[in-house]
Design a protein around this motif. Sequence first.
Motif, mmCIF file in Angstrom:
data_model
loop_
_atom_site.group_PDB
_atom_site.id
_atom_site.type_symbol
_atom_site.label_atom_id
_atom_site.label_comp_id
_atom_site.label_asym_id
_atom_site.label_seq_id
_atom_site.Cartn_x
_atom_site.Cartn_y
_atom_site.Cartn_z
ATOM 1 N N VAL A 1 43.607 45.183 36.880
ATOM 2 C CA VAL A 1 43.743 44.543 38.184
ATOM 3 C C VAL A 1 42.696 43.449 38.254
ATOM 4 C CG1 VAL A 1 43.894 44.866 40.664
ATOM 5 C CG2 VAL A 1 44.391 46.787 39.131
ATOM 6 N N SER A 2 43.137 42.242 38.532
ATOM 7 C CA SER A 2 42.239 41.091 38.593
ATOM 8 C C SER A 2 42.007 40.690 40.048
ATOM 9 C CB SER A 2 42.847 39.911 37.836
ATOM 10 O OG SER A 2 42.180 38.710 38.150
ATOM 11 N N PHE A 3 40.752 40.391 40.379
ATOM 12 C CA PHE A 3 40.388 39.878 41.693
ATOM 13 C C PHE A 3 39.620 38.572 41.523
ATOM 14 C CE2 PHE A 3 40.881 44.400 42.334
ATOM 15 C CZ PHE A 3 41.546 44.488 43.545
ATOM 16 N N GLU A 4 39.953 37.592 42.339
ATOM 17 C CA GLU A 4 39.184 36.353 42.417
ATOM 18 C C GLU A 4 38.413 36.388 43.728
ATOM 19 O OE1 GLU A 4 40.179 31.776 43.333
ATOM 20 O OE2 GLU A 4 41.315 32.651 41.660
ATOM 21 N N ILE A 5 37.087 36.530 43.626
ATOM 22 C CA ILE A 5 36.250 36.834 44.784
ATOM 23 C C ILE A 5 35.431 35.601 45.163
ATOM 24 C CG2 ILE A 5 34.515 38.400 45.721
ATOM 25 C CD1 ILE A 5 35.249 40.337 43.436
ATOM 26 N N PRO A 6 35.730 34.970 46.288
ATOM 27 C CA PRO A 6 34.949 33.793 46.709
ATOM 28 C C PRO A 6 33.600 34.216 47.298
ATOM 29 C CG PRO A 6 36.628 34.275 48.330
ATOM 30 C CD PRO A 6 36.847 35.260 47.206
ATOM 31 N N GLY A 7 32.697 33.247 47.363
ATOM 32 C CA GLY A 7 31.397 33.499 47.986
ATOM 33 C C GLY A 7 30.516 34.438 47.204
ATOM 34 N N SER A 8 30.675 34.479 45.885
ATOM 35 C CA SER A 8 29.867 35.368 45.053
ATOM 36 C C SER A 8 29.587 34.683 43.733
ATOM 37 C CB SER A 8 30.592 36.696 44.816
ATOM 38 O OG SER A 8 31.832 36.466 44.160
#
Length: 431
Positions: A188-195
């Motif tokens: 499962v891939s997540f693209e996490i902004p603000g990090s």
Amino acid sequence: MSSSSEADVVVCGAGAGGLAAACALGALGLRVVVLEKQLRPLPIAKGELLQPSSLEALARWGAGPRLVRGGGVWIDRLCARAPDGRVLLELDYRRLLGAGRCILAADYPAILGALEDSAAPNVEVRRGIRVRELVRDSAGRVCGVELADGKPRTVSAALVVAADGSASSLRDGVGIALTREQYPHRLVSFEIPGSHCAELAAYVTDRGLRLAYPLPNERTRLYLQAAPDELRGMDGSDIRRWAVDAVTQVPALAELAQRLLAPETRRQLFAVPRYLADRLSVPGLALLGESAHAVHPMAAQGMNSAIADAVELAAQLTEAGEWSSAAVDHALAGYHRVRLPHLRHVATVSHNAARMLTMVSPLGKLLGRRLMRGTANNPRLSAATCRNIAGIDPHPLRPLDRLYQLGLLPDPRANQALPEPSSAATLEELA
């Protein structure tokens, strides 16, 4: 090189491999037509890490500097860590490969854009065009493609490059076989902004791999390993809550937990296949990238192998010295002969790295930890592993090296330095 056909080369597919082929072959002065069925790149998580060997080619084509100016993020080390952040194995690129050699992280659409913008004027990219089938001459040699855009129409060429992905209809059309295997887990891939994270870190847990690395514009890519049926019946909210629980169990990643629930965090679920075609060419046609091979994404080899395919294909055509069907077919035979052993090596490197970090059985975890510890404590094996992953002077490990990694035999050459790495693009050359 000259030809009376509409194009010298037809490249089917405008992914990283297809556009790399367009850059490499266009630089030879060939008339290249790239055909792509999608009007624009799909927003999927893939191909974000460029190894030093790929950056050397991109620098030559002018695409590397475009990515650096566009905000690409340099990563100088790969680490395997315990959940608490303790280092199990570290591959420091600058120390093991030399100053200025790093990985560049960039968004996949940005990589595609940089490649397309860097292609020579004799390269034409046509989007929204679907290829129906291959065209053959009276001897059965591939000599172009037929388009599926209303009325039958063909584009003739002395060379067709099949870069049309894992479900390649062109590969099937020439009868090239491959055996596809699935890893016993999903990602499962997540693209996490603000990090932001400063390295490519693989956290090895009892529940599998948790992989994180930086993306441009203060974002983090996070991959979480899941058992095949672990997410069955879950909706999007359930998967996000599952991910929060998975990340919370890794203290070094815990700060990302609540960001996973943010609506702007994008998620994708992947099965993980591996395969390698038994042939890379037939007269008139070359397989390139995912039409020919796929590996586990852990070792960041998929897109980089596709770029290396393009480099080798161009090298073989250059060596042929002329542009005729016979010369092209000779070059294609050389491409298959030279490239296939390299791809087998890449497949082995990627598979071993994946097993070392993703096995969750008691025996698998024991072997994985021992392999990491044995590599970390052996400077020669650490350097060889780093070169294998970076694509700079690959150094295949022998069966005896596996015994050294497992600690079953002492390595008398553990502190023996490998020859200096060959030239590769540095940060200064890409600036």
